[in-house]
Design a protein around this motif. Sequence first.
Motif, short mmCIF file in Angstrom:
data_model
loop_
_atom_site.label_atom_id
_atom_site.label_comp_id
_atom_site.label_asym_id
_atom_site.label_seq_id
_atom_site.Cartn_x
_atom_site.Cartn_y
_atom_site.Cartn_z
N SER A 279 43.29 43.68 45.06
CA SER A 279 44.42 42.77 44.90
C SER A 279 44.50 42.29 43.45
CB SER A 279 44.28 41.57 45.83
OG SER A 279 43.21 40.74 45.40
N ASN B 289 41.90 39.55 42.93
CA ASN B 289 40.53 40.00 42.66
C ASN B 289 40.40 40.53 41.24
OD1 ASN B 289 39.71 39.34 45.21
ND2 ASN B 289 39.81 41.42 46.03
N ARG C 225 48.00 36.15 44.03
CA ARG C 225 48.35 37.38 44.73
C ARG C 225 49.84 37.62 44.54
NH1 ARG C 225 45.97 36.97 50.74
NH2 ARG C 225 46.58 39.17 50.78
N PHE D 200 53.31 39.78 45.97
CA PHE D 200 53.92 40.52 47.07
C PHE D 200 55.29 41.01 46.62
CE2 PHE D 200 50.93 37.51 48.78
CZ PHE D 200 50.23 38.25 49.72
N GLU E 66 51.77 43.84 49.64
CA GLU E 66 50.98 43.26 48.56
C GLU E 66 50.84 44.25 47.41
OE1 GLU E 66 47.06 40.57 47.65
OE2 GLU E 66 47.25 41.49 49.65
N ARG E 67 51.02 43.74 46.20
CA ARG E 67 50.79 44.57 45.01
C ARG E 67 49.29 44.68 44.79
NH1 ARG E 67 54.29 43.19 39.97
NH2 ARG E 67 55.65 44.77 40.89
N VAL E 68 48.85 45.89 44.51
CA VAL E 68 47.42 46.14 44.31
C VAL E 68 47.24 46.93 43.02
CG1 VAL E 68 46.82 46.06 46.76
CG2 VAL E 68 47.58 48.23 45.74
N SER F 139 50.33 48.04 48.69
CA SER F 139 49.65 48.31 49.95
C SER F 139 50.65 48.91 50.93
CB SER F 139 49.08 47.01 50.53
OG SER F 139 48.69 47.19 51.87
#
Length: 360
Positions: free
Chosen positions: A24, A27, A166, A168, A177-179, A192
């Motif tokens: 994420s 993170n 986070r 989105f 969610e953008r990762v 995701s």
Amino acid sequence: MAAEPKPTLPDLIATQIRANGPMSVANFMGLCLTHPAMGYYKNADPLGTAGDFITAPEISQMFGELIGFYVVNLWQQMGSPKAFTLMELGPGRGTLMADILRVACRAEGFRDGLDLRLFETNPALIAEQHARLEPYGPQWVDALDKVGDGPLLVIANEFFDALPIRQFVRGENGWHERVIGLEGDNLVFGLSPTPIPNAALPDVVQDAEIHSVFEVALAGGEVMSRLARTVSTQGGAILTIDYGYNQTQTGETLQGVARHGFANVLDNPGAIDLSAHVDFEALGNVAAKSGLNVHPLATQASFLDRLGLTDRTKALSLANPSAATDLAAASARLTDANQMGTLFKAFCAASPGLTPPGFY
């Protein structure tokens, strides 16, 4: 036989992604900014002309002096308690707190009751803070609940913008969610594949257009919740000054900064600053749940003007005419709409019955 080179932070991030899949944005930000050994805020001094950015206390002593008036005014409203905690989150070089205390400690009894706590993890900055603030007996803390039993006054200047968020993105079948993943050896953004129901997001963004980005600062909310619970029990106030927006909304604000210019968020993890605009409405909702009064959000310009910036600038200019031009320029930089004046906001949540100066 030569020892193998130690892995860098980009190596560590790539290893985690290969082992666990895309991570994420939160993170990624957490690793880049606060990794115990290689995080941005654990190593270099980012402040000043030789660093990556300049904050308001570095622009002018007037910024901190006016907040010193804010602090001592609230202390007096609370009955001048003989024991209280003044805590700063992310105190930088200690410049802001030194300016605050130079003013506040003129009030009889303030210094005697002062319990100064500094929430900081950067060893180089701690050394500078110690050099400036040692006469006031500061204590450095690594947890937000390490305060005394008396009222708590919190100061946070450009702190919440650096907490992980986070992201989105609105798709055809919901939010994703953008990762951050890998394309070869390069870090890249992705989404995701698992959609998040539209109803899981705040009502205000449920009708957002396709490709809209919504940012959620869970870490910021947790920090505010912990502080608000303490203030609700012991009395006091929380002041944060940062760039952000009045109401929860969509919009992508995550940015990288290096050497006073914008940088690619994914370039040089651990070597550039990462930040995002603060959702002050969300912070206010968290504080209100703990029973605090959330006062009307003010622009930095209006907050400083109400505290007397114009008069302070004039007084310092009269006392030192050769500095008048520099003082006027600093005042303008803090308050002009095309500089820091309107982008930066002042937020205050306080115990019922207090009237924080600068907000009315």
